[in-house]
Design an enzyme around this catalytic site. Structure first.
Site, mmCIF file in Angstrom:
data_model
loop_
_atom_site.group_PDB
_atom_site.id
_atom_site.type_symbol
_atom_site.label_atom_id
_atom_site.label_comp_id
_atom_site.label_asym_id
_atom_site.label_seq_id
_atom_site.Cartn_x
_atom_site.Cartn_y
_atom_site.Cartn_z
ATOM 1 N N ALA A 1 0.849 -1.188 0.000
ATOM 2 C CA ALA A 1 0.000 0.000 0.000
ATOM 3 C C ALA A 1 0.888 1.243 0.000
ATOM 4 C CB ALA A 1 -0.907 -0.011 1.224
ATOM 5 N N GLY B 1 -0.375 -5.227 0.744
ATOM 6 C CA GLY B 1 -1.561 -5.186 -0.102
ATOM 7 C C GLY B 1 -1.358 -5.884 -1.427
ATOM 8 N N GLU C 1 -1.917 -9.494 -0.740
ATOM 9 C CA GLU C 1 -3.353 -9.679 -0.554
ATOM 10 C C GLU C 1 -4.089 -9.653 -1.889
ATOM 11 O OE1 GLU C 1 -4.407 -7.781 3.702
ATOM 12 O OE2 GLU C 1 -3.311 -6.422 2.365
ATOM 13 N N GLU D 1 3.318 -6.059 7.340
ATOM 14 C CA GLU D 1 2.605 -5.013 8.091
ATOM 15 C C GLU D 1 3.014 -4.971 9.562
ATOM 16 O OE1 GLU D 1 -0.160 -5.887 4.583
ATOM 17 O OE2 GLU D 1 1.209 -7.016 5.875
#
Length: 263
Positions: free
Chosen positions: A68, A114, A117, A137
């Site tokens: 991200a 992200g 993911e 993260e």
């Protein structure tokens, strides 16, 4: 045919599409603008009946999606806003997962946070030998918020998912293949060719049956066996009421290739 958004490029092939996240200077990181564009791309892909399968990759050789946009996340003002961001990201990735069309993730480099993911929301994951996966993260004092804890555990098991999420450790393509995160490992210079070949193959299959297969696996996995079997039987009935079922069986009996129409 080529369509361009600010951060995403879509190229149409024969029955398939290639979607490329194009923020190479930012390692294709997912900011909110890119996520909004990806939602628009999904609208387009779902509206195009001649697209039967699609591929998602990242521009350049370094990254699929390196995570991200941390600058954006640093400025999130409250826990309530963070939860809203997570819900929006989860909804988008679930939409990809539940797309009626097969989704191939062509992971060409770093797929972190992200990006990992996002890669897990597809149906088939092809990994370049240079691909690297991870959920780092924890090193930022947070946890995966776009479905990472849930999808990873379902793909590789609870203990392995805990290890990767708690340590933030990155793994290579070979390890991703071993634990079931990836389905194939491919030389870097052959990745997109292999992805396009697979998409072309999927584009020739019976579309209604492919959608039924995805629904049976995705929804069946979330329930107990008897309910999953009932769902499978129901979808088996659905596909028997299609022209493609007759075409496929006639083609087999007549010793020819089927010509599926998606109905």
């Amino acid at each position: 045919m080529r369509l361009e958004w600010k951060n995403i490029v879509v190229e149409k092939g024969e029955g398939w599409a290639l979607v490329t996240i194009s923020r190479p200077k930012m390692m294709n990181a997912l900011n909110q603008e890119t996520l909004a564009e990806l939602s628009q791309v999904l609208d387009f892909l779902e509206s195009e009946e001649d697209i039967r399968a699609w591929i998602l990759t990242g521009e350049g050789e370094k990254a699929f999606v390196a995570g991200a946009d941390i600058k954006e996340l640093r400025d999130v003002p409250s826990s309530a806003e963070a939860e809203r961001l997570a819900n929006r990201g989860q909804a988008l990735f679930s939409r990809i997962e539940n797309s009626p069309k097969p989704v191939i993730m062509a992971v060409n480099g770093f797929a972190l946070g992200g990006g990992c993911e996002l890669a897990m929301s597809g149906d088939i994951l092809l990994a370049s030998e240079k691909a690297r996966f991870g959920l780092p993260e924890i090193n930022l004092g947070v946890l995966p918020g776009y479905g990472g804890t849930q999808r990873l555990a379902r793909l590789v098991g609870k203990s392995t998912a805990k290890y990767l999420a708690l340590t933030g450790e990155m793994i290579g393509a070979e390890e991703a293949l071993r634990i079931g995160l990836a389905q194939k490992m491919i030389p870097a210079d052959q990745l997109l060719d292999e992805a396009k070949k697979l998409a072309s193959t999927l584009a020739t299959k019976a579309h209604v049956a492919m959608t039924a297969i995805k629904k049976s696996i995705n929804q069946g996995l979330e329930t107990h066996l008897s309910a999953g079997l009932a769902l499978e039987a129901s979808q088996f009935g659905v596909v028997f009421d299609t022209e493609d079922r007759l075409e496929g069986m006639d083609a087999f009996l007549e010793k020819r290739k089927p010509d599926f129409k998606g109905r």
